[in-house]
Design a protein around this motif. Structure first.
Motif: not given
Length: 59
Positions: A4-26
């Motif tokens: 799932y890594a992007s072309p820049s090598g950054q993982s696409a699954t880096d969790e941040v401290a924001i919750l989804c406005p629609k369902c409340g998931a991370p």
């Protein structure tokens, strides 16, 4: 290698401290791949594709 890594090598699954406005998931930090915002960061719901909630990280 992370499938799932992007072309820049950054993982696409880096969790941040924001919750989804629609369902409340991370939210996870991702990078836009196409369109006028290509290369810009955004937060997408970790429950994608069930939930398509997003939040821009830049103004």
């Amino acid at each position: 290698m992370d499938p799932y890594a992007s072309p820049s090598g950054q993982s696409a699954t880096d969790e941040v401290a924001i919750l989804c406005p629609k369902c409340g998931a991370p939210m996870v930090k991702r990078t836009t791949r196409k369109g006028p915002r290509a290369g810009k960061p955004f937060c997408g719901c970790s429950n994608y594709p069930k939930c398509k909630g997003i939040a821009n990280l830049e103004a």
